[in-house]
Scaffold this motif. Structure first.
Motif, PDB file in Angstrom:
ATOM      1  N   GLN A   4       0.891  -1.266   0.064  1.00 16.63           N
ATOM      2  CA  GLN A   4      -0.035   0.106   0.131  1.00 16.63           C
ATOM      3  C   GLN A   4       0.846   1.347  -0.049  1.00 16.63           C
ATOM      4  O   GLN A   4       0.661   2.305  -0.739  1.00 16.63           O
ATOM      5  CB  GLN A   4      -1.094   0.027   1.242  1.00 16.63           C
ATOM      6  CG  GLN A   4      -1.837  -1.066   1.087  1.00 16.63           C
ATOM      7  CD  GLN A   4      -2.958  -1.001   2.408  1.00 16.63           C
ATOM      8  OE1 GLN A   4      -2.413  -0.581   3.502  1.00 16.63           O
ATOM      9  NE2 GLN A   4      -3.987  -1.522   2.008  1.00 16.63           N
ATOM     10  N   TYR A   5       1.822   1.270   0.757  1.00 19.50           N
ATOM     11  CA  TYR A   5       2.885   2.242   0.670  1.00 19.50           C
ATOM     12  C   TYR A   5       3.459   2.546  -0.752  1.00 19.50           C
ATOM     13  O   TYR A   5       3.437   3.772  -1.189  1.00 19.50           O
ATOM     14  CB  TYR A   5       3.997   2.010   1.673  1.00 19.50           C
ATOM     15  CG  TYR A   5       5.189   3.007   1.559  1.00 19.50           C
ATOM     16  CD1 TYR A   5       5.120   4.271   1.985  1.00 19.50           C
ATOM     17  CD2 TYR A   5       6.363   2.477   0.958  1.00 19.50           C
ATOM     18  CE1 TYR A   5       6.554   5.269   1.920  1.00 19.50           C
ATOM     19  CE2 TYR A   5       7.561   3.310   0.875  1.00 19.50           C
ATOM     20  CZ  TYR A   5       7.471   4.711   1.133  1.00 19.50           C
ATOM     21  OH  TYR A   5       8.445   5.469   0.994  1.00 19.50           O
ATOM     22  N   TYR A   6       3.919   1.543  -1.433  1.00 19.99           N
ATOM     23  CA  TYR A   6       4.549   1.715  -2.622  1.00 19.99           C
ATOM     24  C   TYR A   6       3.608   2.126  -3.840  1.00 19.99           C
ATOM     25  O   TYR A   6       3.726   3.000  -4.558  1.00 19.99           O
ATOM     26  CB  TYR A   6       5.183   0.469  -3.097  1.00 19.99           C
ATOM     27  CG  TYR A   6       6.315  -0.016  -2.311  1.00 19.99           C
ATOM     28  CD1 TYR A   6       7.351   0.941  -2.281  1.00 19.99           C
ATOM     29  CD2 TYR A   6       6.496  -1.097  -1.432  1.00 19.99           C
ATOM     30  CE1 TYR A   6       8.432   0.445  -1.282  1.00 19.99           C
ATOM     31  CE2 TYR A   6       7.687  -1.497  -0.865  1.00 19.99           C
ATOM     32  CZ  TYR A   6       8.609  -0.585  -0.750  1.00 19.99           C
ATOM     33  OH  TYR A   6       9.492  -0.963  -0.048  1.00 19.99           O
ATOM     34  N   PHE A   7       2.071   1.676  -3.534  1.00 20.38           N
ATOM     35  CA  PHE A   7       1.035   1.921  -4.390  1.00 20.38           C
ATOM     36  C   PHE A   7       0.923   3.672  -4.160  1.00 20.38           C
ATOM     37  O   PHE A   7       0.720   4.381  -5.253  1.00 20.38           O
ATOM     38  CB  PHE A   7      -0.128   1.131  -4.074  1.00 20.38           C
ATOM     39  CG  PHE A   7      -1.199   1.462  -5.279  1.00 20.38           C
ATOM     40  CD1 PHE A   7      -1.086   1.110  -6.278  1.00 20.38           C
ATOM     41  CD2 PHE A   7      -2.317   2.259  -4.632  1.00 20.38           C
ATOM     42  CE1 PHE A   7      -2.142   1.631  -7.316  1.00 20.38           C
ATOM     43  CE2 PHE A   7      -3.471   2.469  -5.672  1.00 20.38           C
ATOM     44  CZ  PHE A   7      -3.112   2.065  -6.817  1.00 20.38           C
ATOM     45  N   ALA A   8       0.988   4.067  -3.095  1.00 18.70           N
ATOM     46  CA  ALA A   8       0.788   5.397  -2.854  1.00 18.70           C
ATOM     47  C   ALA A   8       1.857   6.125  -3.358  1.00 18.70           C
ATOM     48  O   ALA A   8       1.578   7.274  -3.871  1.00 18.70           O
ATOM     49  CB  ALA A   8       0.583   5.521  -1.121  1.00 18.70           C
ATOM     50  N   MET A  13       3.706   9.961  -7.789  1.00 23.18           N
ATOM     51  CA  MET A  13       4.776  10.401  -8.637  1.00 23.18           C
ATOM     52  C   MET A  13       4.246  10.319 -10.143  1.00 23.18           C
ATOM     53  O   MET A  13       4.968  10.858 -11.148  1.00 23.18           O
ATOM     54  CB  MET A  13       5.937   9.368  -8.450  1.00 23.18           C
ATOM     55  CG  MET A  13       5.964   8.138  -9.371  1.00 23.18           C
ATOM     56  SD  MET A  13       7.584   7.418  -9.193  1.00 23.18           S
ATOM     57  CE  MET A  13       7.169   6.016  -8.002  1.00 23.18           C
ATOM     58  N   ILE A  14       3.298   9.628 -10.741  1.00 26.99           N
ATOM     59  CA  ILE A  14       2.969   9.651 -12.045  1.00 26.99           C
ATOM     60  C   ILE A  14       1.848  10.622 -11.992  1.00 26.99           C
ATOM     61  O   ILE A  14       0.655  10.310 -11.639  1.00 26.99           O
ATOM     62  CB  ILE A  14       2.437   8.159 -12.229  1.00 26.99           C
ATOM     63  CG1 ILE A  14       3.348   7.150 -12.027  1.00 26.99           C
ATOM     64  CG2 ILE A  14       1.766   8.038 -13.626  1.00 26.99           C
ATOM     65  CD1 ILE A  14       3.133   5.588 -12.050  1.00 26.99           C
ATOM     66  N   PRO A  15       2.232  11.405 -13.091  1.00 26.22           N
ATOM     67  CA  PRO A  15       1.220  12.562 -13.391  1.00 26.22           C
ATOM     68  C   PRO A  15       0.246  12.030 -14.270  1.00 26.22           C
ATOM     69  O   PRO A  15       0.388  11.437 -15.311  1.00 26.22           O
ATOM     70  CB  PRO A  15       2.209  13.668 -13.847  1.00 26.22           C
ATOM     71  CG  PRO A  15       3.151  12.919 -14.559  1.00 26.22           C
ATOM     72  CD  PRO A  15       3.414  11.696 -13.568  1.00 26.22           C
TER      73      PRO A  15
END
Length: 143
Positions: A4-8, A13-15
């Motif tokens: 969940q941390y990495y997904f957040a 970061m991805i615009p």
């Protein structure tokens, strides 16, 4: 909880209008040394994150670079020497190459041959969506 941390992080970061596609934990070969990396693929770019292992988790240090998918030139595999390695050639007139942020050839070592094949497939699929043409692939004898 970790994912969940990495997904957040990926979502932040991805615009928009780019869309998260997948990610890989791998090693990047840089000047004859190996560096841990977390590659995140969006519908428009490759994000190379510097990471370091901390106990039983991975900590993101910083974003090394963001390479637009359309700036890929070809994908290279090494079937005789290392089935886990994959290189990506970047077009020479890329702004990242001109500013010496990256080399024209980026080499990553994945955890397995199947993971390498998955990355290769995803790069080719996303490139076709962006450029409407196939990403050339070459098999080299040595890595």
């Amino acid at each position: 909880e970790r994912w969940q941390y990495y997904f957040a992080v990926e979502r932040a970061m991805i615009p928009s209008p780019a869309i998260y596609q997948t990610h890989y934990f791998c090693v990047e070969l840089m000047k004859k040394k190996l560096c841990y990396r977390y590659l995140v693929l969006s519908s428009h770019a490759i994000y190379n994150l510097e990471v370091r292992p901390v106990k039983r988790r991975i900590e993101i240090v910083k974003t090394r670079w963001v390479l637009p998918m359309k700036e890929l030139e070809r994908v290279i595999t090494y079937p005789r020497t290392d089935n886990r390695a994959l290189s990506v050639l970047v077009v020479p007139d890329s702004s990242l190459v001109k500013h010496k942020t990256i080399k024209e050839e980026l080499t990553f070592v994945m955890n397995s041959e199947s993971e390498r094949n998955d990355l290769r497939f995803e790069l080719k699929r996303l490139y076709i969506k962006q450029k409407k043409e196939r990403l050339p692939e070459v098999a080299r004898e040595e890595s």
